[in-house]
Design an enzyme around this catalytic site. Sequence first.
Site, mmCIF file in Angstrom:
data_model
loop_
_atom_site.group_PDB
_atom_site.id
_atom_site.type_symbol
_atom_site.label_atom_id
_atom_site.label_comp_id
_atom_site.label_asym_id
_atom_site.label_seq_id
_atom_site.Cartn_x
_atom_site.Cartn_y
_atom_site.Cartn_z
ATOM 1 N N ARG A 227 -51.522 -57.862 -10.169
ATOM 2 C CA ARG A 227 -52.191 -59.093 -9.596
ATOM 3 C C ARG A 227 -52.880 -60.018 -10.488
ATOM 4 O O ARG A 227 -54.046 -60.528 -10.022
ATOM 5 C CB ARG A 227 -53.057 -58.618 -8.189
ATOM 6 C CG ARG A 227 -52.544 -57.477 -7.609
ATOM 7 C CD ARG A 227 -51.240 -57.927 -6.966
ATOM 8 N NE ARG A 227 -51.516 -59.311 -6.005
ATOM 9 C CZ ARG A 227 -51.606 -59.028 -4.620
ATOM 10 N NH1 ARG A 227 -52.041 -57.731 -4.035
ATOM 11 N NH2 ARG A 227 -51.855 -60.098 -3.884
ATOM 12 N N ARG B 12 -54.181 -73.451 -5.167
ATOM 13 C CA ARG B 12 -54.262 -73.414 -3.715
ATOM 14 C C ARG B 12 -54.784 -74.009 -2.706
ATOM 15 O O ARG B 12 -54.654 -74.066 -1.242
ATOM 16 C CB ARG B 12 -54.833 -71.745 -3.675
ATOM 17 C CG ARG B 12 -53.660 -70.507 -4.154
ATOM 18 C CD ARG B 12 -52.792 -70.546 -2.780
ATOM 19 N NE ARG B 12 -53.422 -69.467 -1.773
ATOM 20 C CZ ARG B 12 -53.406 -69.905 -0.595
ATOM 21 N NH1 ARG B 12 -52.987 -70.889 -0.165
ATOM 22 N NH2 ARG B 12 -53.738 -69.047 0.233
ATOM 23 N N ASP C 254 -44.407 -62.521 -3.210
ATOM 24 C CA ASP C 254 -44.935 -61.285 -2.600
ATOM 25 C C ASP C 254 -43.902 -60.245 -1.978
ATOM 26 O O ASP C 254 -42.629 -61.014 -2.028
ATOM 27 C CB ASP C 254 -45.627 -62.058 -1.620
ATOM 28 C CG ASP C 254 -46.749 -60.962 -0.976
ATOM 29 O OD1 ASP C 254 -47.913 -60.989 -1.426
ATOM 30 O OD2 ASP C 254 -46.514 -60.251 0.088
ATOM 31 N N ARG D 263 -56.249 -64.974 -7.490
ATOM 32 C CA ARG D 263 -57.278 -65.433 -6.932
ATOM 33 C C ARG D 263 -58.508 -65.367 -7.994
ATOM 34 O O ARG D 263 -59.266 -65.999 -8.067
ATOM 35 C CB ARG D 263 -57.854 -64.927 -5.660
ATOM 36 C CG ARG D 263 -57.079 -65.442 -4.653
ATOM 37 C CD ARG D 263 -57.496 -64.785 -3.276
ATOM 38 N NE ARG D 263 -56.816 -63.453 -3.405
ATOM 39 C CZ ARG D 263 -57.243 -62.466 -2.330
ATOM 40 N NH1 ARG D 263 -57.815 -62.869 -1.403
ATOM 41 N NH2 ARG D 263 -56.668 -61.273 -2.551
ATOM 42 N N TYR E 160 -45.336 -52.712 6.745
ATOM 43 C CA TYR E 160 -45.792 -54.060 7.352
ATOM 44 C C TYR E 160 -44.756 -54.402 8.674
ATOM 45 O O TYR E 160 -45.458 -55.075 9.557
ATOM 46 C CB TYR E 160 -45.701 -55.225 6.457
ATOM 47 C CG TYR E 160 -46.711 -55.115 5.230
ATOM 48 C CD1 TYR E 160 -47.961 -55.494 5.781
ATOM 49 C CD2 TYR E 160 -46.645 -54.624 4.015
ATOM 50 C CE1 TYR E 160 -49.095 -55.355 4.855
ATOM 51 C CE2 TYR E 160 -47.666 -54.465 3.233
ATOM 52 C CZ TYR E 160 -49.183 -54.927 3.652
ATOM 53 O OH TYR E 160 -50.042 -54.720 2.756
HETATM 54 O O1 CP3 Z 1 -49.803 -61.310 -10.409
HETATM 55 C C1 CP3 Z 1 -49.497 -60.719 -9.370
HETATM 56 O O2 CP3 Z 1 -49.079 -59.749 -9.486
HETATM 57 C C2 CP3 Z 1 -49.249 -61.863 -8.326
HETATM 58 C C3 CP3 Z 1 -47.939 -61.730 -7.584
HETATM 59 C C4 CP3 Z 1 -48.144 -60.569 -6.326
HETATM 60 C C5 CP3 Z 1 -48.656 -61.266 -5.158
HETATM 61 N N1 CP3 Z 1 -48.510 -60.119 -4.254
HETATM 62 C C6 CP3 Z 1 -49.166 -62.722 -4.588
HETATM 63 C C7 CP3 Z 1 -50.064 -62.739 -3.687
HETATM 64 C C8 CP3 Z 1 -47.678 -59.306 -6.210
HETATM 65 C C9 CP3 Z 1 -47.199 -58.623 -7.273
HETATM 66 C C10 CP3 Z 1 -47.758 -59.265 -5.034
HETATM 67 C C11 CP3 Z 1 -47.263 -57.772 -4.251
HETATM 68 C C12 CP3 Z 1 -48.056 -57.302 -2.960
HETATM 69 N N2 CP3 Z 1 -48.276 -58.023 -1.766
HETATM 70 C C13 CP3 Z 1 -48.357 -55.830 -2.866
HETATM 71 C C14 CP3 Z 1 -48.229 -54.797 -3.897
HETATM 72 C C15 CP3 Z 1 -49.356 -54.815 -4.966
HETATM 73 C C16 CP3 Z 1 -50.693 -54.158 -4.259
HETATM 74 O O3 CP3 Z 1 -51.478 -54.932 -4.292
HETATM 75 O O4 CP3 Z 1 -50.571 -53.238 -3.928
HETATM 76 C C17 CP3 Z 1 -48.875 -55.826 -1.585
HETATM 77 C C18 CP3 Z 1 -49.364 -54.770 -0.859
HETATM 78 C C19 CP3 Z 1 -48.766 -57.195 -0.689
HETATM 79 C C20 CP3 Z 1 -49.109 -57.616 0.488
HETATM 80 C C21 CP3 Z 1 -50.237 -58.490 0.500
HETATM 81 N N3 CP3 Z 1 -50.071 -59.957 0.093
HETATM 82 C C22 CP3 Z 1 -51.471 -58.451 0.731
HETATM 83 C C23 CP3 Z 1 -52.064 -57.189 1.223
HETATM 84 C C24 CP3 Z 1 -52.154 -59.705 0.606
HETATM 85 C C25 CP3 Z 1 -53.570 -60.021 0.761
HETATM 86 C C26 CP3 Z 1 -54.500 -59.404 0.130
HETATM 87 C C27 CP3 Z 1 -54.281 -59.432 -1.353
HETATM 88 O O5 CP3 Z 1 -54.335 -58.498 -1.849
HETATM 89 O O6 CP3 Z 1 -54.519 -60.563 -2.056
HETATM 90 C C28 CP3 Z 1 -51.103 -60.612 0.064
HETATM 91 C C29 CP3 Z 1 -51.462 -62.201 -0.241
HETATM 92 C C30 CP3 Z 1 -51.313 -62.337 -1.617
HETATM 93 N N4 CP3 Z 1 -50.084 -62.165 -2.506
HETATM 94 C C31 CP3 Z 1 -51.959 -63.108 -2.539
HETATM 95 C C32 CP3 Z 1 -51.415 -63.155 -3.623
HETATM 96 C C33 CP3 Z 1 -51.893 -64.180 -5.046
HETATM 97 C C34 CP3 Z 1 -53.486 -63.647 -2.095
HETATM 98 C C35 CP3 Z 1 -53.022 -64.868 -1.310
HETATM 99 C C36 CP3 Z 1 -54.227 -65.953 -1.555
HETATM 100 O O7 CP3 Z 1 -55.230 -65.932 -0.942
HETATM 101 O O8 CP3 Z 1 -54.029 -66.711 -2.371
#
Ligand code: CP3
Length: 340
Positions: free
Chosen positions: A27, A40, A76, A31, A149
């Site tokens: 990640r 964003r 994602d 953010r 999910y």
């Molecule tokens: O550098 C990176 O890794 C960014 C790319 C990325 C995102 N999601 C973008 C994202 C990756 C590798 C993911 C994977 C992801 N998504 C996982 C597996 C990794 C982990 O954290 O266990 C999971 C479980 C998700 C599902 C998901 N997507 C959740 C639970 C959330 C909200 C909470 C959070 O962790 O941010 C998201 C949204 C999301 N996906 C955001 C980002 C940058 C945040 C959105 C925002 O508010 O800008």
Amino acid sequence: MVDGVNSSLLDACWGKPVERVPVWFMRQAGRCLPEYRALRERYGMFEIFRNPELAAEVTMQPVRRLGVDAAILFSDIVVPLAAVGVGVELQPGPVLAEPFRTPADLARLRPLEPEADMPYVLDTVRLLTAQLDVPLIGFAGAPFTLASYLIEGGSSKTLGRTKAAMHAEPAFWSELLDRLADMVIALLRAQVAAGAAAVQVFDSWAGLLSPADYRRSVLPATRKIFAGLEDLGVPRIHFGVGTGELLELLAEAGPDVVGVDWRVPLDRARARLGDHVAVQGNLDPAACLAPFDVVAREATAVLDANAGRPGHVFNLGWGVLPETDPDILRRLVDFVHGAQ
Ligand code: CP3
């Protein structure tokens, strides 16, 4: 250097000696970076995912600012579900309009054809690999985490409905996981064909399972994925949270690298995993909220636990917390690079 790409990440994944321990952060795009937050304000998540220029820009932001040894595609885990027509939004976590509740819902999960269904992701990979001087890591969610999910319809602390389906409806369950495994294989093969140099499979919620349940109900699907990627010749990383009791099973699925969360000291993880698999991790992401001398002390403890053995990719034990100061991450990268 291979083809102008810094390959310390790939060498470490293959268990080869490296001059500097490679480091990247789960990640890392997102953010904690002000330049991401600024984007964003103008674009939604799916707008960024579906626009290769924007998705490539967000992928490169942490590479430029932090000096990490790998980029991870900005997408994602739910994007391929959306691409086959499952209604899902990020609010910011995934929320499904119509969760999967009966075997009839399986019909809504048709096979993924990456080039036709999500060309924007592959265009993003192509744009990135033409520009990056570090390897690009492609990724997908693992079948269990994706199924959670689909069945819960969103995030859940217990995964009660998911586990109920796993226990009570084994035919539905194994068909669902098998279809998701095929989707992941198709997606990751397409990402590698477009230029991704390594892949990571995120089974974020697998740690909620007992070893017996993981072995019976999840391992066949994850094993299918790693076998289905083997001929590609790129490192395959397998990660889950809270998987201390599942580490050997994560390795049994067949990856080249096992991601370890911060709860398991790396020396213990390595003793349990043996020498034929590399490890990735595992600084507590919360340590990065402390002043840098604390971060350096904790990072040293991670490096010491690995004791200089080849086959270590430095990372956090889970994703970067949004409140992390990017300057701390930048200093951490330099610290890990200078540590040998
Ligand atoms: O550098 C990176 O890794 C960014 C790319 C990325 C995102 N999601 C973008 C994202 C990756 C590798 C993911 C994977 C992801 N998504 C996982 C597996 C990794 C982990 O954290 O266990 C999971 C479980 C998700 C599902 C998901 N997507 C959740 C639970 C959330 C909200 C909470 C959070 O962790 O941010 C998201 C949204 C999301 N996906 C955001 C980002 C940058 C945040 C959105 C925002 O508010 O800008």
